[in-house]
Design a protein around this motif. Structure first.
Motif, PDB file in Angstrom:
ATOM      1  N   ALA A 184       0.831  -1.207   0.000  1.00 28.39           N
ATOM      2  CA  ALA A 184       0.000   0.000   0.000  1.00 28.39           C
ATOM      3  C   ALA A 184       0.865   1.257   0.000  1.00 28.39           C
ATOM      4  O   ALA A 184       0.588   2.226  -0.730  1.00 28.39           O
ATOM      5  CB  ALA A 184      -0.923  -0.003   1.222  1.00 28.39           C
ATOM      6  N   ALA A 185       1.929   1.242   0.803  1.00 30.84           N
ATOM      7  CA  ALA A 185       2.823   2.406   0.851  1.00 30.84           C
ATOM      8  C   ALA A 185       3.473   2.633  -0.503  1.00 30.84           C
ATOM      9  O   ALA A 185       3.570   3.777  -0.983  1.00 30.84           O
ATOM     10  CB  ALA A 185       3.884   2.208   1.931  1.00 30.84           C
ATOM     11  N   MET A 186       3.933   1.548  -1.143  1.00 33.39           N
ATOM     12  CA  MET A 186       4.566   1.693  -2.456  1.00 33.39           C
ATOM     13  C   MET A 186       3.556   2.127  -3.507  1.00 33.39           C
ATOM     14  O   MET A 186       3.895   2.885  -4.429  1.00 33.39           O
ATOM     15  CB  MET A 186       5.235   0.373  -2.872  1.00 33.39           C
ATOM     16  CG  MET A 186       6.517   0.046  -2.125  1.00 33.39           C
ATOM     17  SD  MET A 186       7.630   1.444  -1.882  1.00 33.39           S
ATOM     18  CE  MET A 186       7.939   1.955  -3.561  1.00 33.39           C
ATOM     19  N   ALA A 187       2.306   1.655  -3.388  1.00 35.99           N
ATOM     20  CA  ALA A 187       1.267   2.076  -4.328  1.00 35.99           C
ATOM     21  C   ALA A 187       1.051   3.584  -4.226  1.00 35.99           C
ATOM     22  O   ALA A 187       0.909   4.273  -5.240  1.00 35.99           O
ATOM     23  CB  ALA A 187      -0.029   1.324  -4.039  1.00 35.99           C
ATOM     24  N   LEU A 188       1.058   4.098  -2.991  1.00 38.10           N
ATOM     25  CA  LEU A 188       0.911   5.545  -2.801  1.00 38.10           C
ATOM     26  C   LEU A 188       2.049   6.297  -3.488  1.00 38.10           C
ATOM     27  O   LEU A 188       1.828   7.293  -4.194  1.00 38.10           O
ATOM     28  CB  LEU A 188       0.902   5.881  -1.300  1.00 38.10           C
ATOM     29  CG  LEU A 188      -0.412   5.700  -0.546  1.00 38.10           C
ATOM     30  CD1 LEU A 188      -0.204   5.947   0.940  1.00 38.10           C
ATOM     31  CD2 LEU A 188      -1.466   6.657  -1.089  1.00 38.10           C
ATOM     32  N   LEU A 189       3.286   5.804  -3.284  1.00 38.24           N
ATOM     33  CA  LEU A 189       4.444   6.479  -3.888  1.00 38.24           C
ATOM     34  C   LEU A 189       4.397   6.401  -5.410  1.00 38.24           C
ATOM     35  O   LEU A 189       4.700   7.386  -6.097  1.00 38.24           O
ATOM     36  CB  LEU A 189       5.753   5.848  -3.369  1.00 38.24           C
ATOM     37  CG  LEU A 189       6.074   6.097  -1.895  1.00 38.24           C
ATOM     38  CD1 LEU A 189       7.380   5.407  -1.511  1.00 38.24           C
ATOM     39  CD2 LEU A 189       6.184   7.587  -1.606  1.00 38.24           C
TER      40      LEU A 189
ATOM     41  N   LEU B 154      -6.850   6.717  -0.873  1.00 31.83           N
ATOM     42  CA  LEU B 154      -7.456   6.641   0.464  1.00 31.83           C
ATOM     43  C   LEU B 154      -7.439   5.198   0.971  1.00 31.83           C
ATOM     44  O   LEU B 154      -7.189   4.943   2.156  1.00 31.83           O
ATOM     45  CB  LEU B 154      -8.893   7.157   0.425  1.00 31.83           C
ATOM     46  CG  LEU B 154      -9.102   8.658   0.606  1.00 31.83           C
ATOM     47  CD1 LEU B 154     -10.588   8.981   0.576  1.00 31.83           C
ATOM     48  CD2 LEU B 154      -8.487   9.110   1.939  1.00 31.83           C
ATOM     49  N   ALA B 155      -7.699   4.249   0.060  1.00 30.31           N
ATOM     50  CA  ALA B 155      -7.699   2.838   0.442  1.00 30.31           C
ATOM     51  C   ALA B 155      -6.316   2.440   0.973  1.00 30.31           C
ATOM     52  O   ALA B 155      -6.199   1.767   2.006  1.00 30.31           O
ATOM     53  CB  ALA B 155      -8.073   1.975  -0.763  1.00 30.31           C
ATOM     54  N   SER B 156      -5.259   2.871   0.278  1.00 27.26           N
ATOM     55  CA  SER B 156      -3.897   2.527   0.717  1.00 27.26           C
ATOM     56  C   SER B 156      -3.593   3.136   2.085  1.00 27.26           C
ATOM     57  O   SER B 156      -2.971   2.497   2.936  1.00 27.26           O
ATOM     58  CB  SER B 156      -2.875   3.023  -0.316  1.00 27.26           C
ATOM     59  OG  SER B 156      -3.042   2.322  -1.528  1.00 27.26           O
ATOM     60  N   ALA B 157      -4.038   4.379   2.282  1.00 27.40           N
ATOM     61  CA  ALA B 157      -3.822   5.029   3.583  1.00 27.40           C
ATOM     62  C   ALA B 157      -4.542   4.255   4.683  1.00 27.40           C
ATOM     63  O   ALA B 157      -3.997   4.046   5.781  1.00 27.40           O
ATOM     64  CB  ALA B 157      -4.302   6.470   3.534  1.00 27.40           C
ATOM     65  N   ALA B 158      -5.767   3.783   4.391  1.00 27.18           N
ATOM     66  CA  ALA B 158      -6.533   3.028   5.396  1.00 27.18           C
ATOM     67  C   ALA B 158      -5.815   1.729   5.746  1.00 27.18           C
ATOM     68  O   ALA B 158      -5.786   1.310   6.914  1.00 27.18           O
ATOM     69  CB  ALA B 158      -7.935   2.745   4.868  1.00 27.18           C
ATOM     70  N   ILE B 159      -5.211   1.079   4.740  1.00 29.58           N
ATOM     71  CA  ILE B 159      -4.476  -0.167   5.004  1.00 29.58           C
ATOM     72  C   ILE B 159      -3.313   0.094   5.960  1.00 29.58           C
ATOM     73  O   ILE B 159      -3.077  -0.665   6.905  1.00 29.58           O
ATOM     74  CB  ILE B 159      -3.963  -0.775   3.677  1.00 29.58           C
ATOM     75  CG1 ILE B 159      -5.144  -1.304   2.856  1.00 29.58           C
ATOM     76  CG2 ILE B 159      -2.959  -1.895   3.948  1.00 29.58           C
ATOM     77  CD1 ILE B 159      -4.769  -1.760   1.466  1.00 29.58           C
TER      78      ILE B 159
END
Lengths: 287, 306
Positions: free
Chosen positions: B186-191, B267-272
């Motif tokens: 999730a963190a890498m998806a955000l980046l 937002l989904a990645s942040a929630a994870i």
């Protein structure tokens, strides 16, 4: 070759406990609940010798005469009181008026879960086969606290280090028996070399059986309840007449260390599975 | 003398305790430890993803390996700093490196962290210097140490006398590892999204969804094992249970799936990521509750599976 003992000649422990203290031998306590009168001299002697502060806020707990509560960073002996009110009257059992007193202490387990958990080496096994926290090394990681199967060791809020009974390591160095055992007026707490204490304890159980107390048994001596699941012996062991749980003791304590391997394999296996999925399905854009 | 069979106890246990008092002490690992476990999990998983990305995309056209290495290196600095903050005598943190004790996950875990930090620095630094060969060479130990750092924290909890943590060592480890991978992806998806690498971000989001699936499966096995051991109460009722349900399950697993369906992947990645940290906090708090329940601890020590 005296391991740094101060007293090279006659030792006080020989006169007070009939035990000569020599490095390389295993020492411990045999605590006999059928002899305990609940005087708490052990608690007081421990606090005095080790310079430990008083317990709590001086309020009454409502748990019989036990206002100490539990072993902890500043409480290394704890006398428990259990009143068997439902046994009265008429069929009063022959010992202690159905009032069972039990002086609890660090068990100095062999092997010791706290010692095996300690990442700094602050907890170590001494020349007397006891388990002690070196205060100048402990960094207060607190991992020994959940490791202990008996809830004994605790990190002090005052100094941020783990503390527990040392079996009076300093006194033993000087050829003296631990303070609690010396203060005990009924010899409910006996100090000595385990090779002497364990046979003596078995004899005591036989004697009690002969006298009609057929519920007496040892807890923590090799091959008895308390010495289970990888814990070979408790150097501080007990003679009980009630189930261990009545005193807050687990009937089958477990050495936690063997749990690590299956856990680690499951964690790494899960990551390997997800990594394999990532490799197969890809993480980058298709070109 | 050891060969003797244990002497039978006077009678079966009827659920007596000593005045209802706890028989164990809570670990009292605070929020810093929960945050540490989550950050370490994300950093370790990111280093695994960097390694996978290098084999898949040797030119690193998506910049995934480069960003993952940077994230892992940052995590390898921040996480131990948080962990040192939880020590009750933090100025003696270096005593962790005084001995090697194979029986203590806290001891070898400290060495895994050290190796992870060193290898992460090497992989990140070599790449910054333009030494690609050296960076790829350092990637191997970095990924291996990352896998260890992302999963050993569950082992650390299970290798204790705490009934809740010790009752189900394998499912707890699987749950923590899957949560680490979900957080790392999730963190890498955000980046990747913020760098405009949308396709790469989508694939990472799919990986984090798969990891959430694995976490859910592990959670079900975990609660089943805890129920069979008679230690599940702290995750059924009370504040830790609420944190577990609302934080780890609703926010960490259910909300991301809904947000993704609604077209809000960031937002989904942040929630994870938040859910991953709250899961660890809930497990730590529930463990402290477990230690305070004498029926759980005494029952567990009687019924324990070898």
């Amino acid at each position: 070759m005296d391991g740094g003992l101060i007293n090279r000649g006659a030792q006080e422990a020989e006169r007070t406990a009939g035990a000569r203290i020599e490095p390389g031998r295993s020492y411990g306590f045999f605590t006999d609940t059928t002899l305990c009168i609940g005087c708490k001299a052990c608690e007081v002697a421990c606090k005095e010798w080790n310079g430990l502060p008083a317990d709590g806020d001086m309020r009454l707990s409502g748990h019989s005469y036990d206002n100490t509560g539990a072993l902890g960073a500043e409480t290394w002996r704890h006398v428990g009181f259990v009143e068997r009110l439902d046994d009265r009257p008429g069929e009063m059992k022959p010992f202690q008026s159905n009032w069972i007193m039990f002086s609890d202490v660090c068990k100095h387990c062999d092997p010791a879960p706290c010692l095996e958990a300690c990442p700094t080496g602050a907890l170590f096994r001494t020349e007397f086969d006891t388990v002690v926290v070196q205060q100048d090394i402990c960094n207060g990681c607190a991992y020994c606290v959940p490791a202990c199967p008996f809830g004994v060791v605790e990190v002090s809020k005052a100094d941020g280090k783990a503390h527990k009974c040392t079996l009076c390591h300093d006194r033993m160095k000087g050829g003296m028996e631990p303070a609690c055992a010396k203060a005990c007026p009924t010899d409910s707490i006996q100090f000595g070399a385990l090779e002497d204490l364990i046979p003596r304890a078995h004899q005591r159980v036989e004697h009690l059986h002969e006298m009609g107390q057929d519920r007496a048994y040892l807890y923590g001596a090799p091959g008895t309840p308390g010495a289970t699941h990888g814990i070979k012996k408790l150097n501080a062991f007990f003679l009980l007449t009630e189930r261990p749980e009545v005193h807050g003791l687990p009937s089958e304590p477990v050495r936690p260390a063997p749990r690590a391997q299956p856990s680690l394999l499951a964690g790494l296996g899960t990551l390997a599975g997800l990594a394999a999925a990532a490799l197969v399905f890809g993480l980058g854009s298709r070109r | 003398m050891n060969a003797m069979a244990p002497v039978p106890l006077p009678e079966p246990w009827q659920g007596e305790t000593y005045h209802g008092r706890p028989t164990l002490k809570p670990a009292e690992f605070d929020w810093k430890v929960a945050t540490y476990i989550a950050v370490q999990g994300v950093a370790g998983a990111a280093q695994l993803l960097a390694g996978i990305s290098r084999t898949e995309d040797p030119e690193d056209r998506d910049g995934l390996a480069s960003r993952a290495r940077a994230l892992a290196f940052a995590g390898s600095i921040i996480a131990p700093a948080i962990l040192i903050g939880h020590l009750k005598t933090p100025k003696r943190w270096y005593n962790m490196l005084r001995i090697v004790r194979p029986q203590s996950p806290m001891s070898w875990g400290s060495w895994v962290l050290t190796a992870f930090g060193a290898a992460s620095f090497a992989a990140w630094g070599a790449e910054r210097m333009g030494w690609r060969r050296a960076a790829d060479l350092a990637q191997i130990p970095a990924s291996l140490a990352g896998a260890g750092a992302a999963s050993y924290t569950a082992t650390l909890l299970s290798t204790t006398s705490n009934p809740l943590w010790a009752a189900a060592r394998a499912p707890l480890a699987a749950q923590f590892a899957a949560s680490s991978m979900a957080g790392g992806a999730a963190a890498m998806a955000l980046l990747q999204r913020s760098a405009g690498k949308v396709e790469s971000a989508r694939r990472l989001e799919r990986l984090s969804a798969a990891a959430l699936g694995a976490e859910t499966a592990a959670s079900m096995m975990l609660s089943d094992a805890q129920r069979r051991a008679g230690v599940s109460a702290p995750l059924k009722k009370g504040p830790p249970a609420l944190l577990h349900k609302a934080g780890a399950q609703a926010l960490g697993i259910a909300a991301p799936l809904v947000l993704r369906a609604l077209g809000r992947p960031a937002l989904a990645s942040a929630a994870i990521l938040i859910g991953s940290a709250l899961l660890r906090q809930a497990v730590l708090r529930a463990g402290d509750e477990s230690a305070k329940r004498p029926l759980d601890s005494l029952g567990f020590a009687r019924e324990v599976r070898r």
